[in-house]
Design a protein around this motif. Structure first.
Motif, PDB file in Angstrom:
ATOM      1  N   ILE A   6       0.298   0.725  -2.800  1.00 35.70           N
ATOM      2  CA  ILE A   6      -0.917   0.661  -3.623  1.00 35.70           C
ATOM      3  C   ILE A   6      -1.152  -0.761  -4.124  1.00 35.70           C
ATOM      4  CG2 ILE A   6       0.190   1.339  -5.786  1.00 35.70           C
ATOM      5  CD1 ILE A   6      -3.309   2.396  -4.720  1.00 35.70           C
ATOM      6  N   TYR A   9      -2.499  -2.677  -1.163  1.00 38.31           N
ATOM      7  CA  TYR A   9      -3.888  -2.277  -0.914  1.00 38.31           C
ATOM      8  C   TYR A   9      -4.830  -2.952  -1.899  1.00 38.31           C
ATOM      9  CZ  TYR A   9      -7.975   0.731  -0.455  1.00 38.31           C
ATOM     10  OH  TYR A   9      -9.245   1.200  -0.292  1.00 38.31           O
ATOM     11  N   LEU A  10      -4.469  -2.932  -3.176  1.00 36.83           N
ATOM     12  CA  LEU A  10      -5.304  -3.562  -4.190  1.00 36.83           C
ATOM     13  C   LEU A  10      -5.329  -5.080  -4.019  1.00 36.83           C
ATOM     14  CD1 LEU A  10      -4.325  -1.459  -7.327  1.00 36.83           C
ATOM     15  CD2 LEU A  10      -6.405  -1.288  -5.963  1.00 36.83           C
ATOM     16  N   ASN A  13      -7.763  -6.116  -1.312  1.00 40.40           N
ATOM     17  CA  ASN A  13      -9.154  -5.912  -1.733  1.00 40.40           C
ATOM     18  C   ASN A  13      -9.416  -6.455  -3.129  1.00 40.40           C
ATOM     19  OD1 ASN A  13     -10.105  -4.304   0.603  1.00 40.40           O
ATOM     20  ND2 ASN A  13      -8.436  -2.987  -0.072  1.00 40.40           N
ATOM     21  N   ILE A  17     -12.415  -5.823  -6.282  1.00 47.26           N
ATOM     22  CA  ILE A  17     -12.020  -5.352  -7.607  1.00 47.26           C
ATOM     23  C   ILE A  17     -12.456  -6.361  -8.656  1.00 47.26           C
ATOM     24  CG2 ILE A  17     -10.042  -4.861  -9.089  1.00 47.26           C
ATOM     25  CD1 ILE A  17      -8.688  -3.665  -6.630  1.00 47.26           C
ATOM     26  N   ILE A  58     -10.082   0.744 -12.514  1.00 45.70           N
ATOM     27  CA  ILE A  58      -9.629   0.490 -11.143  1.00 45.70           C
ATOM     28  C   ILE A  58      -9.993   1.667 -10.232  1.00 45.70           C
ATOM     29  CG2 ILE A  58      -7.572   0.143  -9.706  1.00 45.70           C
ATOM     30  CD1 ILE A  58      -8.321  -2.298 -11.315  1.00 45.70           C
ATOM     31  N   CYS A  61     -13.336   1.398  -8.720  1.00 47.95           N
ATOM     32  CA  CYS A  61     -13.296   0.252  -7.806  1.00 47.95           C
ATOM     33  C   CYS A  61     -12.700   0.642  -6.456  1.00 47.95           C
ATOM     34  CB  CYS A  61     -12.491  -0.890  -8.409  1.00 47.95           C
ATOM     35  SG  CYS A  61     -13.284  -1.683  -9.805  1.00 47.95           S
ATOM     36  N   ILE A  62     -11.746   1.547  -6.458  1.00 49.78           N
ATOM     37  CA  ILE A  62     -11.161   2.016  -5.196  1.00 49.78           C
ATOM     38  C   ILE A  62     -12.221   2.750  -4.382  1.00 49.78           C
ATOM     39  CG2 ILE A  62      -9.469   3.627  -4.220  1.00 49.78           C
ATOM     40  CD1 ILE A  62      -7.581   2.758  -6.481  1.00 49.78           C
ATOM     41  N   ILE A  65     -14.364   0.153  -2.799  1.00 47.90           N
ATOM     42  CA  ILE A  65     -13.642  -0.432  -1.666  1.00 47.90           C
ATOM     43  C   ILE A  65     -13.778   0.454  -0.437  1.00 47.90           C
ATOM     44  CG2 ILE A  65     -11.342  -0.966  -0.780  1.00 47.90           C
ATOM     45  CD1 ILE A  65     -10.636  -1.850  -3.653  1.00 47.90           C
ATOM     46  N   GLN A  66     -13.635   1.760  -0.627  1.00 46.63           N
ATOM     47  CA  GLN A  66     -13.757   2.683   0.495  1.00 46.63           C
ATOM     48  C   GLN A  66     -15.155   2.644   1.100  1.00 46.63           C
ATOM     49  OE1 GLN A  66     -11.329   4.496   1.978  1.00 46.63           O
ATOM     50  NE2 GLN A  66      -9.972   3.360   0.628  1.00 46.63           N
TER      51      GLN A  66
END
Length: 79
Positions: A6, A9-10, A13, A17, A58, A61-62, A65-66
């Motif tokens: 995780i 991943y963050l 990206n 974020i 967050i 924000c995920i 991102i998707q």
């Protein structure tokens, strides 16, 4: 060294974020501002509420991102 997926991943990206988390933070402050102000008198509770605010910013924000990582919108982030 064990990898934490995780965090990786963050990190990949982080630009998205960085650009979008303030929108969600301001929305949460607008919705829950009076509640946060009334409970920020105690240092411990206030820091827990602010940490929760940033962590909950967050999650949307995920989702952003998707959406941006779809085939048709990758050009926005240079992929």
């Amino acid at each position: 060294v064990k990898s934490i997926s995780i965090i990786e991943y963050l990190g990949r990206n982080s630009l998205l974020i960085y650009l979008t988390h303030e929108i969600f933070i301001f929305a949460f402050i607008h919705l829950f501002g009076q509640y946060i102000i009334s409970y920020c008198e105690s240092w411990g509770i206030g820091s827990i509420l602010w940490s929760g605010l940033f962590l909950t910013s967050i999650i949307p924000c995920i989702f952003v991102i998707q959406i941006v990582n779809t085939q048709y919108l990758r050009w926005i982030i240079g992929k």
